[in-house]
Design an enzyme around this catalytic site. Structure first.
Site, PDB file in Angstrom:
ATOM      1  N   GLY A  45      -0.121  10.128  -2.223  1.00 26.65           N
ATOM      2  CA  GLY A  45      -0.094  11.571  -2.378  1.00 26.65           C
ATOM      3  C   GLY A  45       1.092  12.229  -1.707  1.00 26.65           C
ATOM      4  O   GLY A  45       1.572  13.273  -2.164  1.00 26.65           O
ATOM      5  N   ASP A 164      -9.400   7.044   7.098  1.00 30.52           N
ATOM      6  CA  ASP A 164      -9.201   6.695   5.684  1.00 30.52           C
ATOM      7  C   ASP A 164      -9.281   5.185   5.480  1.00 30.52           C
ATOM      8  O   ASP A 164      -8.437   4.587   4.808  1.00 30.52           O
ATOM      9  CB  ASP A 164      -7.862   7.239   5.187  1.00 30.52           C
ATOM     10  CG  ASP A 164      -7.788   7.306   3.656  1.00 30.52           C
ATOM     11  OD1 ASP A 164      -8.843   7.134   3.001  1.00 30.52           O
ATOM     12  OD2 ASP A 164      -6.692   7.530   3.121  1.00 30.52           O
TER      13      ASP A 164
END
Length: 310
Positions: A45, A164
């Site tokens: 991202g 994450d």
């Protein structure tokens, strides 16, 4: 610009650039042909990852921040500084090494050791890769991630929360050893602070309490670890199974029902026992109540005791 002065030049040829950031910058840009897409091995991202081989040195993974005509976006800068802040504080054999970084308006990037086999997610998605990840190897992958998280949570002061943990952020070396990577949203827990933050991470791995509280704790990583362990056992994300667990009064699932059917059933009793323990630990890590989840230190202790008893 580069860190890790304690490492000798013979161990890390990249260190020759420690005192010459300009040379490092030029060599990376030249070797990647100004970050040509043919060297790109991954897109996230906030960044692209390139495989860069410097003549006379080893191969590196270079994570380059995305930029616009206005410059680097604030969110990307935050991810960059998070990663540098976390990885300059930690050293563990199962955490990917950050060799250096460069922050300039034109090119901003981080330089890591290169992991030849890519991500665990990609290996599990591939029929050939899944078969190469035999049961004994999968056991070692789980242990590697567990040891890394235990180190971050229990041995770092203050503790570091990854936030994450997912199969795409577990990288595999040439001998299929697991390395935790991507600390872009990691959080260093500050004493006497609420440690509240916005929800971030990978859908399908997020702890359920994050939907009603913004407080980040080690238990968030532990939940994600539970998802990951089931994914390693099953060879795919256990989404539907987790949903059923949350709505069921029973947590008893036969081991054979969660094993990847692309592999032959394990024949060694030692491996069967280790897989059964991992299944049990994963279910305890997935408890809806954060306080009921074990610590990563406890997880590692149980894994070590099982290995010692076999």
């Amino acid at each position: 610009m580069l860190k890790d002065e304690s490492t000798s030049k013979s161990e890390n040829p990249f260190l020759i650039w420690y005192f010459d950031g300009e040379t490092m910058f030029e060599d990376i840009v030249e070797a990647s042909e100004n970050f040509d897409d043919k060297y790109c091995i991954g897109v996230g991202g906030t960044a692209k990852v390139y495989k860069v081989e410097i003549p006379g040195a080893q191969v590196f993974a270079v994570k380059k921040l995305r930029s616009t005509v206005e410059g680097i976006e604030t969110e990307n800068i935050k991810s960059f500084t998070n990663e540098v802040a976390a990885l300059t504080k930690i050293r563990h054999r199962n955490i990917v090494k950050l060799f250096g970084f460069c922050f300039q308006e034109e090119h901003s990037f981080l330089v890591y050791e290169f992991m030849e086999r890519g991500s665990l997610a990609d290996m599990l998605c591939s029929e050939e890769g899944a078969k190469e990840l035999d049961w004994a190897t999968r056991v070692q992958v789980v242990k590697g991630v567990a040891y890394a998280l235990s180190y971050m949570h229990c041995d770092c002061v203050p503790p570091i929360i990854h936030r994450d943990i997912s199969s795409k952020n577990i990288l595999l070396s040439s001998d299929l050893e697991a390395y935790v990577s991507d600390f872009g949203i990691a959080k260093i827990l500050k004493p006497n602070s609420s440690n509240w933050t916005t929800i971030a991470g990978t859908y399908g791995y997020l702890a359920p309490e994050l939907t009603y509280t913004m407080a980040v704790t080690e238990k968030c990583d532990i939940y994600s670890f539970g998802v990951l362990v089931l994914e390693v056992l099953m060879g795919k994300h256990p989404g539907e199974l987790i949903t059923n667990l949350h709505y069921s009064t029973s947590t008893s699932i036969p081991l054979k029902d969660v094993l990847d059917d692309r592999l032959s059933p394990p024949t060694s009793q030692k491996i069967v026992d280790e897989l059964a323990l991992m299944q049990s630990l994963s279910l305890s890590c997935l408890s809806a109540a954060p306080q009921s989840r074990p610590t990563m230190r406890s997880v590692c202790r149980q894994l070590e005791m099982q290995a010692a008893n076999n």
